[in-house]
Design an enzyme around this catalytic site. Structure first.
Site, PDB file in Angstrom:
ATOM      1  N   ASN A   1      84.534   2.668 -23.190  1.00 24.91           N
ATOM      2  CA  ASN A   1      83.840   2.672 -21.906  1.00 24.91           C
ATOM      3  C   ASN A   1      83.249   4.071 -21.691  1.00 24.91           C
ATOM      4  O   ASN A   1      83.982   5.007 -21.421  1.00 24.91           O
ATOM      5  CB  ASN A   1      84.846   2.319 -20.796  1.00 24.91           C
ATOM      6  CG  ASN A   1      84.257   2.462 -19.406  1.00 24.91           C
ATOM      7  OD1 ASN A   1      83.035   2.553 -19.241  1.00 24.91           O
ATOM      8  ND2 ASN A   1      85.113   2.492 -18.396  1.00 24.91           N
TER       9      ASN A   1
ATOM     10  N   LYS B   1      81.290   5.102 -19.404  1.00 26.01           N
ATOM     11  CA  LYS B   1      81.119   5.455 -17.978  1.00 26.01           C
ATOM     12  C   LYS B   1      79.722   6.048 -17.735  1.00 26.01           C
ATOM     13  O   LYS B   1      78.764   5.631 -18.378  1.00 26.01           O
ATOM     14  CB  LYS B   1      82.229   6.405 -17.527  1.00 26.01           C
ATOM     15  CG  LYS B   1      83.614   5.900 -17.894  1.00 26.01           C
ATOM     16  CD  LYS B   1      84.721   6.654 -17.215  1.00 26.01           C
ATOM     17  CE  LYS B   1      86.051   6.158 -17.746  1.00 26.01           C
ATOM     18  NZ  LYS B   1      87.183   6.714 -17.016  1.00 26.01           N
TER      19      LYS B   1
ATOM     20  N   HIS C   1      87.057  -2.318 -12.671  1.00 29.68           N
ATOM     21  CA  HIS C   1      87.591  -1.023 -13.106  1.00 29.68           C
ATOM     22  C   HIS C   1      88.058  -0.257 -11.870  1.00 29.68           C
ATOM     23  O   HIS C   1      87.429  -0.333 -10.812  1.00 29.68           O
ATOM     24  CB  HIS C   1      86.504  -0.242 -13.860  1.00 29.68           C
ATOM     25  CG  HIS C   1      87.044   0.958 -14.571  1.00 29.68           C
ATOM     26  ND1 HIS C   1      87.346   2.124 -13.907  1.00 29.68           N
ATOM     27  CD2 HIS C   1      87.354   1.172 -15.874  1.00 29.68           C
ATOM     28  CE1 HIS C   1      87.828   3.003 -14.779  1.00 29.68           C
ATOM     29  NE2 HIS C   1      87.845   2.447 -15.976  1.00 29.68           N
TER      30      HIS C   1
ATOM     31  N   GLU D   1      87.750   2.695 -11.024  1.00 31.56           N
ATOM     32  CA  GLU D   1      86.737   3.590 -10.440  1.00 31.56           C
ATOM     33  C   GLU D   1      85.775   2.794  -9.553  1.00 31.56           C
ATOM     34  O   GLU D   1      85.287   3.304  -8.544  1.00 31.56           O
ATOM     35  CB  GLU D   1      85.989   4.335 -11.566  1.00 31.56           C
ATOM     36  CG  GLU D   1      86.886   5.400 -12.187  1.00 31.56           C
ATOM     37  CD  GLU D   1      86.557   5.756 -13.627  1.00 31.56           C
ATOM     38  OE1 GLU D   1      85.478   5.391 -14.116  1.00 31.56           O
ATOM     39  OE2 GLU D   1      87.409   6.395 -14.277  1.00 31.56           O
TER      40      GLU D   1
ATOM     41  N   GLU E   1      95.257  -1.157 -16.644  1.00 28.42           N
ATOM     42  CA  GLU E   1      94.927   0.264 -16.587  1.00 28.42           C
ATOM     43  C   GLU E   1      95.621   0.909 -15.385  1.00 28.42           C
ATOM     44  O   GLU E   1      95.099   0.842 -14.262  1.00 28.42           O
ATOM     45  CB  GLU E   1      93.419   0.445 -16.448  1.00 28.42           C
ATOM     46  CG  GLU E   1      92.628  -0.100 -17.611  1.00 28.42           C
ATOM     47  CD  GLU E   1      91.322   0.680 -17.793  1.00 28.42           C
ATOM     48  OE1 GLU E   1      91.063   1.115 -18.909  1.00 28.42           O
ATOM     49  OE2 GLU E   1      90.599   0.879 -16.800  1.00 28.42           O
TER      50      GLU E   1
ATOM     51  N   GLY F   1      91.915   8.974 -17.289  1.00 30.31           N
ATOM     52  CA  GLY F   1      91.236  10.265 -17.300  1.00 30.31           C
ATOM     53  C   GLY F   1      92.143  11.434 -16.949  1.00 30.31           C
ATOM     54  O   GLY F   1      91.682  12.541 -16.701  1.00 30.31           O
TER      55      GLY F   1
ATOM     56  N   SER G   1      94.080   7.016 -20.835  1.00 30.66           N
ATOM     57  CA  SER G   1      94.309   8.138 -21.753  1.00 30.66           C
ATOM     58  C   SER G   1      94.785   7.703 -23.139  1.00 30.66           C
ATOM     59  O   SER G   1      95.667   8.326 -23.735  1.00 30.66           O
ATOM     60  CB  SER G   1      95.277   9.154 -21.139  1.00 30.66           C
ATOM     61  OG  SER G   1      94.732   9.667 -19.936  1.00 30.66           O
TER      62      SER G   1
ATOM     63  N   GLY H   1      88.354   5.389 -22.461  1.00 29.06           N
ATOM     64  CA  GLY H   1      87.305   6.121 -21.756  1.00 29.06           C
ATOM     65  C   GLY H   1      86.956   7.401 -22.500  1.00 29.06           C
ATOM     66  O   GLY H   1      86.184   7.400 -23.472  1.00 29.06           O
ATOM     67  N   GLY H   2      87.559   8.497 -22.082  1.00 30.63           N
ATOM     68  CA  GLY H   2      87.245   9.824 -22.623  1.00 30.63           C
ATOM     69  C   GLY H   2      87.177   9.895 -24.142  1.00 30.63           C
ATOM     70  O   GLY H   2      86.230  10.466 -24.705  1.00 30.63           O
TER      71      GLY H   2
HETATM   72  C1  PEP Z   1      88.882   3.919 -18.624  1.00 30.43           C
HETATM   73  O1  PEP Z   1      87.962   4.436 -18.067  1.00 30.43           O
HETATM   74  O2  PEP Z   1      88.935   2.691 -18.657  1.00 30.43           O
HETATM   75  C2  PEP Z   1      89.899   4.769 -19.227  1.00 30.43           C
HETATM   76  C3  PEP Z   1      90.997   4.213 -19.629  1.00 30.43           C
HETATM   77  O3  PEP Z   1      89.630   6.118 -19.316  1.00 30.43           O
HETATM   78  P1  PEP Z   1      90.466   7.232 -20.146  1.00 30.43           P
HETATM   79  O4  PEP Z   1      90.685   6.654 -21.520  1.00 30.43           O
HETATM   80  O5  PEP Z   1      89.597   8.426 -20.157  1.00 30.43           O
HETATM   81  O6  PEP Z   1      91.751   7.416 -19.427  1.00 30.43           O
END
Ligand code: PEP
Length: 257
Positions: A12, A14, A98, A100, A169, A175, A215, A236-237
């Site tokens: 993802n 973002k 999500h 966010e 999640e 993040g 993460s 994500g990251g």
């Molecule tokens: C996400 O945005 O779905 C996510 C899990 O981000 P990160 O891996 O950066 O925690």
């Protein structure tokens, strides 16, 4: 660690990457992962890069996902994007609910449900996210929170779960660098599957893939995916850098192969 449900890893991105950067990232992922068959790989670029990334992925195994969509079919919704528009760009998946979106844009369980319904009607497979905040975890409300979110998101769609992916999640792990331990995550995944069994039936619940997100990185992806009810990762990251993402998928594929 062969499992009955095929592993899936989704990146993802973002609100990151210009079209040029997105194409370059997708090209590397496509080149490096086109031969592996153990893990389904999904890339979820921002709207602006969907078409260009879709063109890069057109010939291969890697699938395209959007990060959001509107719940109506079409109409006067300035700034919004419909499920049909995403299908037009060859998206197969869409991430819905999500945290966010829930926290910054007021997305409720009811909105997630309406979006999921439109996604399915339009031929998109939703990846529906659920997860508790730190406060809720500390108040021992995790299981109730995910159960409520899941039940609401799937209302009226229970007979279509075969086309739905879920993602657990925990908000406190997104993040932040904090990851749920494999045991913490497995506990919630097992609970999600048991809720699914009551909403559908045992065999339908066993077929649904439940991804973990929060993460996820090279150091923890394999151990997380070794848990019985963790079928994938939503990253994500760590999906923003091609080498890292590729390495994560390859280490999983090695473990599974
Ligand atoms: C996400 O945005 O779905 C996510 C899990 O981000 P990160 O891996 O950066 O925690």
């Amino acid at each position: 660690m062969k499992k009955f449900r095929k592993a899936v890893v989704a990146g993802n991105w973002k609100m990151n990457k210009s079209v040029k950067e997105a194409v370059s990232l997708a090209e590397t992922v496509h080149r490096e992962l086109s031969d592996q068959r153990d893990v389904d790989v999904i890339l979820s670029p921002p709207f602006t890069a969907l078409q260009a990334v879709g063109e890069v992925l057109a010939e291969g195994q890697i699938k395209l996902s959007a990060q959001n969509m509107h719940w109506e079919k079409d109409g006067a919704y300035t700034g919004e994007v419909s499920a049909a528009m995403l299908r037009d760009l060859y998206c197969r998946y869409v991430i819905l609910g999500h945290s966010e979106r829930r926290s910054h844009f007021g997305e409720t369980d009811e909105i997630v449900n309406r979006k999921a319904s439109m996604a399915l009607q339009s031929g998109l497979e939703p990846i529906i996210c659920v997860g508790e905040s730190l406060e809720q975890r500390e108040a021992d409300e995790t299981m109730d929170v995910v159960e409520t979110q899941l039940t609401a998101a799937l209302a009226g769609l229970e007979n279509q779960v075969a086309k739905i992916n879920l993602a657990y999640e925990p908000v406190w792990a997104i993040g932040t660098g904090l990851t749920a331990t494999p045991r913490q995550a497995q506990e919630v995944h097992a609970h999600i599957r048991s809720v699914l069994a009551t909403l559908t039936d045992e065999s339908a619940s066993q077929a649904v893939r439940i991804q973990y997100g929060g993460s996820v990185k090279i150091e923890n992806i394999v151990e997380l995916l070794q848990q019985e009810d963790i079928d994938g990762a939503l990253v994500g990251g760590a999906s923003l850098e091609a080498r890292t993402f590729v390495q994560m998928v390859l280490s999983l594929s090695e473990e599974l192969g």
